[in-house]
Design a protein around this motif. Structure first.
Motif, PDB file in Angstrom:
ATOM      1  N   ILE A 177     -19.991  23.082 -27.908  1.00 44.50           N
ATOM      2  CA  ILE A 177     -19.390  22.447 -26.730  1.00 44.50           C
ATOM      3  C   ILE A 177     -18.514  21.296 -27.213  1.00 44.50           C
ATOM      4  O   ILE A 177     -18.701  20.788 -28.324  1.00 44.50           O
ATOM      5  CB  ILE A 177     -20.441  21.929 -25.726  1.00 44.50           C
ATOM      6  CG1 ILE A 177     -21.288  20.824 -26.357  1.00 44.50           C
ATOM      7  CG2 ILE A 177     -21.323  23.065 -25.232  1.00 44.50           C
ATOM      8  CD1 ILE A 177     -22.204  20.139 -25.365  1.00 44.50           C
ATOM      9  N   PRO A 178     -17.545  20.871 -26.419  1.00 42.49           N
ATOM     10  CA  PRO A 178     -16.665  19.773 -26.850  1.00 42.49           C
ATOM     11  C   PRO A 178     -17.429  18.466 -27.038  1.00 42.49           C
ATOM     12  O   PRO A 178     -18.419  18.197 -26.355  1.00 42.49           O
ATOM     13  CB  PRO A 178     -15.670  19.656 -25.689  1.00 42.49           C
ATOM     14  CG  PRO A 178     -15.704  20.982 -25.010  1.00 42.49           C
ATOM     15  CD  PRO A 178     -17.113  21.466 -25.140  1.00 42.49           C
ATOM     16  N   ILE A 190     -12.233  18.911 -29.319  1.00 40.82           N
ATOM     17  CA  ILE A 190     -11.973  17.517 -29.672  1.00 40.82           C
ATOM     18  C   ILE A 190     -11.052  16.897 -28.626  1.00 40.82           C
ATOM     19  O   ILE A 190     -10.038  17.488 -28.264  1.00 40.82           O
ATOM     20  CB  ILE A 190     -11.277  17.426 -31.057  1.00 40.82           C
ATOM     21  CG1 ILE A 190     -12.117  18.112 -32.126  1.00 40.82           C
ATOM     22  CG2 ILE A 190     -11.013  15.978 -31.444  1.00 40.82           C
ATOM     23  CD1 ILE A 190     -13.460  17.478 -32.370  1.00 40.82           C
ATOM     24  N   PRO A 191     -11.381  15.716 -28.104  1.00 45.15           N
ATOM     25  CA  PRO A 191     -10.470  15.076 -27.148  1.00 45.15           C
ATOM     26  C   PRO A 191      -9.133  14.765 -27.812  1.00 45.15           C
ATOM     27  O   PRO A 191      -9.075  14.447 -29.003  1.00 45.15           O
ATOM     28  CB  PRO A 191     -11.216  13.805 -26.736  1.00 45.15           C
ATOM     29  CG  PRO A 191     -12.231  13.574 -27.803  1.00 45.15           C
ATOM     30  CD  PRO A 191     -12.594  14.914 -28.346  1.00 45.15           C
ATOM     31  N   GLU A 192      -8.072  14.856 -27.043  1.00 44.70           N
ATOM     32  CA  GLU A 192      -6.718  14.696 -27.590  1.00 44.70           C
ATOM     33  C   GLU A 192      -6.531  13.359 -28.290  1.00 44.70           C
ATOM     34  O   GLU A 192      -5.871  13.273 -29.330  1.00 44.70           O
ATOM     35  CB  GLU A 192      -5.701  14.862 -26.461  1.00 44.70           C
ATOM     36  CG  GLU A 192      -4.267  14.960 -26.944  1.00 44.70           C
ATOM     37  CD  GLU A 192      -3.311  15.300 -25.835  1.00 44.70           C
ATOM     38  OE1 GLU A 192      -2.097  15.087 -26.020  1.00 44.70           O
ATOM     39  OE2 GLU A 192      -3.771  15.784 -24.768  1.00 44.70           O
ATOM     40  N   PHE A 193      -7.127  12.304 -27.753  1.00 47.01           N
ATOM     41  CA  PHE A 193      -6.933  10.978 -28.343  1.00 47.01           C
ATOM     42  C   PHE A 193      -7.552  10.866 -29.736  1.00 47.01           C
ATOM     43  O   PHE A 193      -7.184   9.988 -30.521  1.00 47.01           O
ATOM     44  CB  PHE A 193      -7.518   9.889 -27.434  1.00 47.01           C
ATOM     45  CG  PHE A 193      -9.025   9.860 -27.372  1.00 47.01           C
ATOM     46  CD1 PHE A 193      -9.789   9.216 -28.341  1.00 47.01           C
ATOM     47  CD2 PHE A 193      -9.690  10.510 -26.330  1.00 47.01           C
ATOM     48  CE1 PHE A 193     -11.177   9.198 -28.273  1.00 47.01           C
ATOM     49  CE2 PHE A 193     -11.077  10.498 -26.265  1.00 47.01           C
ATOM     50  CZ  PHE A 193     -11.825   9.846 -27.236  1.00 47.01           C
ATOM     51  N   LEU A 194      -8.483  11.777 -30.060  1.00 51.86           N
ATOM     52  CA  LEU A 194      -9.171  11.719 -31.347  1.00 51.86           C
ATOM     53  C   LEU A 194      -8.440  12.491 -32.445  1.00 51.86           C
ATOM     54  O   LEU A 194      -8.681  12.272 -33.634  1.00 51.86           O
ATOM     55  CB  LEU A 194     -10.593  12.263 -31.178  1.00 51.86           C
ATOM     56  CG  LEU A 194     -11.575  12.135 -32.346  1.00 51.86           C
ATOM     57  CD1 LEU A 194     -11.686  10.680 -32.805  1.00 51.86           C
ATOM     58  CD2 LEU A 194     -12.950  12.658 -31.923  1.00 51.86           C
TER      59      LEU A 194
END
Length: 203
Positions: free
Chosen positions: A54-55, A89-93
């Motif tokens: 999961i994300p 992975i969240p975009e900001f990471l």
């Protein structure tokens, strides 16, 4: 690719690698801490893989999962890799992803593109490639060798798995492509949960 399609592609990846590992005499598939670990029990790092199921939401959560993975791998002292789907992975990471992995001694290996579809288009055969279904040991070895060459890896760990009778079950189909009687490409199709996972390699 839509997020749902990316998820489907990644899940098929996990299913196929779980099959790979379960076919190995010393293989194991573990699901814990929102991770799936497929381990061949051999030096074939290609099968020794870890997936996020999961994300993750932030850097701390990702680093915790990497640490769990590293601790597991250290006990086995065999090469391995970790596969991270873009939508895990969240975009900001993304910009600091390499740095997060580097803190645990891991470096980027390669980038892969997965695909998912509900229907295939008809094929048009225009090449001199002669495609033959895998049915003898020599062809299993060709599948292994082409897999290894395409990844710039030694063939022995691949042969150790792909020569096994238990790998070639009724739901697994292999093909070797020949040009002038020389094996130059291969494809393996797995039927997992009524869905087909297809991978192809050339040398």
């Amino acid at each position: 690719m839509l997020k749902s399609e990316t998820f489907a592609s990644n899940q098929q990846f996990i299913n196929a690698w779980s099959y790979f590992a379960s076919a190995c005499p010393q293989g194991e598939v573990l699901e814990a801490n929102e991770l799936v670990i497929t381990w061949s029990g051999t030096d074939n790092f290609f099968i020794n893989a870890v997936f996020l199921t999961i994300p993750v939401h932030d850097e701390a959560e990702l680093e915790t999962k990497i640490k769990v993975t590293v601790d597991y791998a250290k006990k086995r002292n065999q090469p391995w890799w970790m596969i991270v789907a873009e939508d895990s992975i969240p975009e900001f990471l993304s910009p600091q992803l390499d740095e997060v992995f580097a803190r645990q001694g891991l470096v980027p290996l390669s980038r892969m593109t997965g695909m998912a579809t509900e229907q295939l288009l008809p094929t048009t055969h225009r090449s001199k490639l002669n495609c033959v279904s895998v049915n003898i040991l020599e062809m299993r070895q060709a599948v292994a060798d082409i897999n290894a060459i395409s990844s710039n890896l030694p063939p022995a760990p691949f042969r150790k798995i792909l020569e096994l009778d238990q790998f070639w079950q009724e739901t697994v189909f292999g093909t070797v492509g020949y040009v002038e009687n020389q094996p130059v490409s291969t494809a393996i199709t797995f039927l997992v949960n009524d869905e087909a996972y297809f991978q192809t390699y050339t040398c």
